[in-house]
Write an enzyme that holds these catalytic residues in place. Structure first.
Site, mmCIF file in Angstrom:
data_model
loop_
_atom_site.group_PDB
_atom_site.id
_atom_site.type_symbol
_atom_site.label_atom_id
_atom_site.label_comp_id
_atom_site.label_asym_id
_atom_site.label_seq_id
_atom_site.Cartn_x
_atom_site.Cartn_y
_atom_site.Cartn_z
ATOM 1 C CB ALA A 50 -0.885 -0.028 1.230
ATOM 2 N N GLY A 79 0.628 -5.067 0.925
ATOM 3 C CA GLY A 79 -0.554 -5.166 0.060
ATOM 4 C C GLY A 79 -0.233 -5.791 -1.294
ATOM 5 C CD GLU A 103 -2.330 -7.761 2.781
ATOM 6 O OE1 GLU A 103 -1.911 -6.619 2.513
ATOM 7 O OE2 GLU A 103 -3.117 -8.014 3.700
ATOM 8 C CD GLU A 147 1.554 -5.657 5.706
ATOM 9 O OE1 GLU A 147 2.383 -6.524 6.010
ATOM 10 O OE2 GLU A 147 0.852 -5.728 4.685
HETATM 11 N N1 DAK Z 1 4.572 3.180 -0.699
HETATM 12 C C1 DAK Z 1 4.975 4.351 -1.262
HETATM 13 N N2 DAK Z 1 6.156 4.515 -1.875
HETATM 14 C C2 DAK Z 1 6.987 3.464 -1.944
HETATM 15 C C3 DAK Z 1 6.652 2.209 -1.384
HETATM 16 C C4 DAK Z 1 5.369 2.087 -0.741
HETATM 17 N N3 DAK Z 1 4.921 0.932 -0.213
HETATM 18 N N4 DAK Z 1 7.679 1.344 -1.580
HETATM 19 C C5 DAK Z 1 8.621 2.063 -2.253
HETATM 20 N N5 DAK Z 1 8.198 3.319 -2.468
HETATM 21 C C6 DAK Z 1 8.922 4.393 -3.136
HETATM 22 C C7 DAK Z 1 10.067 4.909 -2.283
HETATM 23 O O1 DAK Z 1 9.595 5.838 -1.340
HETATM 24 C C8 DAK Z 1 10.949 5.542 -3.337
HETATM 25 O O2 DAK Z 1 10.404 6.784 -3.697
HETATM 26 P P1 DAK Z 1 11.374 8.085 -3.956
HETATM 27 O O3 DAK Z 1 12.134 8.245 -2.694
HETATM 28 O O4 DAK Z 1 12.240 7.662 -5.105
HETATM 29 O O5 DAK Z 1 10.407 9.182 -4.280
HETATM 30 C C9 DAK Z 1 10.776 4.609 -4.529
HETATM 31 O O6 DAK Z 1 9.562 3.890 -4.303
HETATM 32 C C10 DAK Z 1 11.898 3.595 -4.633
HETATM 33 O O7 DAK Z 1 12.010 2.942 -3.403
HETATM 34 P P2 DAK Z 1 13.422 2.815 -2.619
HETATM 35 O O8 DAK Z 1 14.303 3.957 -2.952
HETATM 36 O O9 DAK Z 1 13.100 2.568 -1.184
HETATM 37 O O10 DAK Z 1 14.007 1.504 -3.294
HETATM 38 P P3 DAK Z 1 14.984 0.439 -2.631
HETATM 39 O O11 DAK Z 1 15.387 -0.468 -3.740
HETATM 40 O O12 DAK Z 1 16.042 1.087 -1.824
HETATM 41 O O13 DAK Z 1 14.061 -0.399 -1.628
HETATM 42 C C11 DAK Z 1 12.067 -1.595 -0.946
HETATM 43 C C12 DAK Z 1 13.011 -1.155 -2.119
HETATM 44 C C13 DAK Z 1 10.843 -2.271 -1.580
HETATM 45 C C14 DAK Z 1 12.802 -2.602 -0.068
HETATM 46 C C15 DAK Z 1 11.694 -0.346 -0.127
HETATM 47 O O14 DAK Z 1 11.188 0.644 -1.063
HETATM 48 C C16 DAK Z 1 10.640 -0.628 0.886
HETATM 49 O O15 DAK Z 1 10.925 -1.192 1.930
HETATM 50 N N6 DAK Z 1 9.394 -0.212 0.595
HETATM 51 C C17 DAK Z 1 8.315 -0.317 1.512
HETATM 52 C C18 DAK Z 1 7.803 -1.728 1.513
HETATM 53 C C19 DAK Z 1 6.698 -1.903 2.525
HETATM 54 O O16 DAK Z 1 6.887 -1.659 3.709
HETATM 55 N N7 DAK Z 1 5.550 -2.316 2.028
HETATM 56 C C20 DAK Z 1 4.431 -2.545 2.844
HETATM 57 C C21 DAK Z 1 3.639 -1.285 2.875
HETATM 58 S S1 DAK Z 1 2.401 -1.407 4.135
HETATM 59 C C22 DAK Z 1 -4.613 -1.397 5.619
HETATM 60 C C23 DAK Z 1 -4.624 -1.599 4.275
HETATM 61 C C24 DAK Z 1 -3.484 -2.053 3.671
HETATM 62 C C25 DAK Z 1 -2.370 -2.243 4.397
HETATM 63 C C26 DAK Z 1 -2.364 -2.010 5.735
HETATM 64 C C27 DAK Z 1 -3.483 -1.595 6.366
HETATM 65 N N8 DAK Z 1 -5.802 -0.919 6.239
HETATM 66 C C28 DAK Z 1 -6.504 0.136 5.605
HETATM 67 C C29 DAK Z 1 -6.139 -1.353 7.567
HETATM 68 C C30 DAK Z 1 -1.171 -2.620 3.737
HETATM 69 C C31 DAK Z 1 -0.038 -2.109 4.191
HETATM 70 C C32 DAK Z 1 1.155 -2.168 3.395
HETATM 71 O O17 DAK Z 1 1.187 -2.672 2.301
#
Ligand code: DAK
Length: 260
Positions: A66, A111, A114, A134
């Site tokens: 997400a 997400g 998922e 998460e």
């Molecule tokens: N959201 C927004 N931007 C993201 C992103 C994300 N999930 N993942 C990556 N990006 C963006 C980064 O901010 C960066 O943007 P700029 O800085 O260039 O503007 C760009 O994509 C490239 O990312 P990185 O520079 O970080 O690239 P790396 O190769 O260094 O790292 C990575 C890749 C995938 C390991 C890292 O980007 C990362 O850890 N990303 C976050 C992954 C993550 O935590 N995903 C889970 C998100 S939480 C709910 C509904 C849904 C959910 C929860 C609750 N309810 C409503 C109750 C779901 C939650 C999630 O999915």
């Protein structure tokens, strides 16, 4: 059909849906979720589409989760709306009367993982990475990850992924049954298309009923699920596809299914 955050094409009954926000690693914001819902509703009603491949744009990510930037500041009401959109999309994909293959071409996190879990079959590139991170952000999965992951890989393995937030590579995902096959990145879409072509050549009604029997049955007890299977088996004999499939076998020729 044109979308801001999606690419769409359809050839020979095989639709390819690509989440197209590569600069944000295809993270799902609300606009993208709404577009996916809209597109899958159109696909459901489009008789020319037999099967769907879902993938991400660019070489790095399927969907990195997400959109954290958007989620960071939402209030409770918007958060609920966001969760409902996610659940609605998951249900739409799971109950779509056509198969959906996830071609996971990179990060499938939160997400994104998922989203892949809602699909019927998951193929992964060797570069794919999976995880439910998460807990690193102080939240839990919001699109059904706590439920679909243990159903697919078992409770213990799911607990480990969900509680540690660890990422696993494609070969580990394959070992634990999270993905069906792992392919070199350059072969992923061709392999997905090859599998889609094979499935699309089968009786469309039967393929659709297999999906329904599987999905509904896994949510039910065995006796009820087998009774449901018997109903669906009976239903096959009211279709032109059954008549054509069996006649073609007896006439030693390929079947020409109409999907009726
Ligand atoms: N959201 C927004 N931007 C993201 C992103 C994300 N999930 N993942 C990556 N990006 C963006 C980064 O901010 C960066 O943007 P700029 O800085 O260039 O503007 C760009 O994509 C490239 O990312 P990185 O520079 O970080 O690239 P790396 O190769 O260094 O790292 C990575 C890749 C995938 C390991 C890292 O980007 C990362 O850890 N990303 C976050 C992954 C993550 O935590 N995903 C889970 C998100 S939480 C709910 C509904 C849904 C959910 C929860 C609750 N309810 C409503 C109750 C779901 C939650 C999630 O999915």
């Amino acid at each position: 059909m044109t979308f801001e955050n999606l690419l769409y094409e359809c050839h020979d009954g095989i639709a390819t849906v690509t989440v197209n926000r590569p600069k944000a690693l295809n993270a799902l914001n609300q606009a993208t979720l709404k577009e996916l819902l809209c597109l899958f509703a159109e696909i459901r009603d489009d008789d020319s589409v037999k099967i769907v491949i879902l993938t991400g744009a660019g070489e790095k990510a399927f969907v990195a989760g997400a959109d954290i930037a958007e989620m960071q500041s939402i209030d409770a009401a918007t958060g609920r709306q966001f969760a409902l959109l996610g659940h609605q999309l998951a249900a739409t994909i799971e109950t779509l009367p056509k198969p959906v293959i996830a071609a996971v071409n990179g990060f499938a996190l939160g997400g994104g993982c998922e989203l892949a879990l809602c699909c019927d079959i998951r193929l992964a590139s060797e570069t794919a990475r999976f995880g439910q991170p998460e807990v690193n952000l102080g939240v839990i999965p919001g699109f059904g990850g706590t439920q679909r992951l243990p159903r697919l890989i078992g409770k213990g393995r799911a607990c480990e992924l969900l509680m540690t937030g660890d990422m696993i590579d494609a070969s580990e995902a394959h070992r634990i049954g999270l993905v069906n096959k792992v392919l070199p990145a350059e072969d992923l879409l061709a392999a997905a298309t090859k599998m889609a072509t094979k499935i699309a050549s089968k009786g469309p009604v039967a393929v659709s009923l297999v999906k329904s029997a599987l999905h509904d049955g896994l949510e039910s007890d065995l006796a009820r699920a087998c009774a449901h299977e018997a109903d669906l088996f009976g239903l096959c004999f009211a279709t032109a596809d059954q008549k054509e499939g069996m006649l073609a076998f007896l006439e030693k020729r390929p079947a020409k299914f109409e999907g009726k």
